[in-house]
Write an enzyme that holds these catalytic residues in place. Sequence first.
Site, PDB file in Angstrom:
ATOM      1  N   ASP A 159       0.840  -1.199   0.000  1.00  0.00           N
ATOM      2  CA  ASP A 159       0.000   0.000   0.000  1.00  0.00           C
ATOM      3  C   ASP A 159       0.878   1.252   0.000  1.00  0.00           C
ATOM      4  OD1 ASP A 159      -2.352   1.470   0.041  1.00  0.00           O
ATOM      5  OD2 ASP A 159      -3.271   0.227   1.584  1.00  0.00           O
ATOM      6  N   ASP A 219     -10.787   2.613  -3.365  1.00  0.00           N
ATOM      7  CA  ASP A 219     -11.230   1.312  -2.851  1.00  0.00           C
ATOM      8  C   ASP A 219     -12.670   1.021  -3.263  1.00  0.00           C
ATOM      9  OD1 ASP A 219      -8.827   1.285  -1.506  1.00  0.00           O
ATOM     10  OD2 ASP A 219      -9.712   1.118   0.501  1.00  0.00           O
TER      11      ASP A 219
END
Length: 420
Positions: A159, A219
């Site tokens: 990430d 997301d």
Amino acid sequence: MGGAVFVFGVVLLMSFAAEALDNGLALKPTMGWLHWERFMCNTDCKTDPDNCISERLFMQMADVMVKEGWKDSGYEYVCIDDCWSSHQRDAQGRLQADPNRFPNGIKKLADYVHSKGLKLGIYADLGYKTCGGFPGSMGYHEIDAQTFADWDVDLLKYDGCNLDWKLVGEGYMNMSKALNNTGKSIIYSCEWPLYVWPYDKPNYAAIRETCNHWRNYADVYDSWSSVKSILDWSAKYQDIIVPSAGPGGWNDPDMLVIGNFGLSHDQQESQMAMWAIMAAPLFMSNDLRDICPRSKALLQNKYIIAINQDSLGKQGYQTTKGSDFAVWERPLSGNRLAIAVMNTQEIGGPRRFFLAATRGWKLCNPKCNVTLVLPKYHELGVVPLQTDLLLPVNPSGTILLTVTPLSNITSQEYKLHWHH
Ligand SMILES: *[C@@H]1O[C@H](CO)[C@@H](O)[C@H](O)[C@H]1NC(C)=O
Ligand SMILES: *[C@@H]1O[C@H](CO)[C@@H](O)[C@H](O)[C@H]1NC(C)=O
């Protein structure tokens, strides 16, 4: 003729294939299960033991994946997302799993998952902390890569939270090199473009050399508006992102939320069809221990999976968007074409779509062999160019077809067809 799509596809791929991350992995979009969307950062194993992020959760998913046909359908990677680790590194500076939730540690979990014939994925972040506030890999990327290799982990989702965006590219390249240096082949799942887009146009050539797949956009949530926004983004930027996809490296529009709470069955079919057209990694985030049979059958639909995994490895495009329908088309191996038609109206009943209005239909001169994959597998047989075939599509649903031209189309005509 025969190999027209194939020839063109190879030409397109060759210009990128040389630049794919050279770790021999992700030659087809990765398939598996990832905990984030469904289980998020639930660390409360005391009062919610069935849903907390723990070794038990991943062992149970692995068990179900073998027992319930997921592994046989191609879903192979059982992936841990954020919130697995302890808040402290160990005395040697290594990440360690939370001792209460992963009492046997990640190596044992990897061994367990491997004993089932599956693979294990893990999560880290290139910044000072992960998005969930756990230790980040900034300053530790070599130690962390080695730790994951020592644990026999097969995939890393890396990430990009908590670091200046200008350093994000360097951070992703650092970890790619560190993973390579371990000598163990590990799928490298990045979010590099996602963290760069707000400021600059990402360098997709560099990204493809560095990563096996990469998240571009926000997301996914368990809602139709979220899935739609991902599709809209992917269509808007398709001329930039589609050419970068191919064997070894893929655009990642995020997890499949099929089998959860937010999508109607038609919307679930839309997500599955579009993720197949986009050659997207298929990471389900749902509870495989308790999933409705229709969602399960959809996720395990071998015809849709075959489109997703097609060996030509060419991502599809949105070719038209009107007031009632959005059409997406993807070139497939064996001189075929996949066409997905979404009814973008969210009112009324099924709307009938004129098949001959798709861009690819021009290739059906004088005719095509047509197979309906969604809503239900059905061989429509030979359909002439001058057809008046109308196909019903439910509101916010999608029909998916494969089409094989029985024609004398030249490779030049195919090139023009796909040129944007
Ligand atoms: C490391 O990179 C080299 C050169 O690109 C490649 O040949 C090799 O297979 C890579 N090794 C691993 C483990 O990814
Ligand atoms: C990349 O690695 C170099 C060498 O270890 C290091 O100096 C640099 O800070 C790293 N950059 C990032 C963003 O991790």
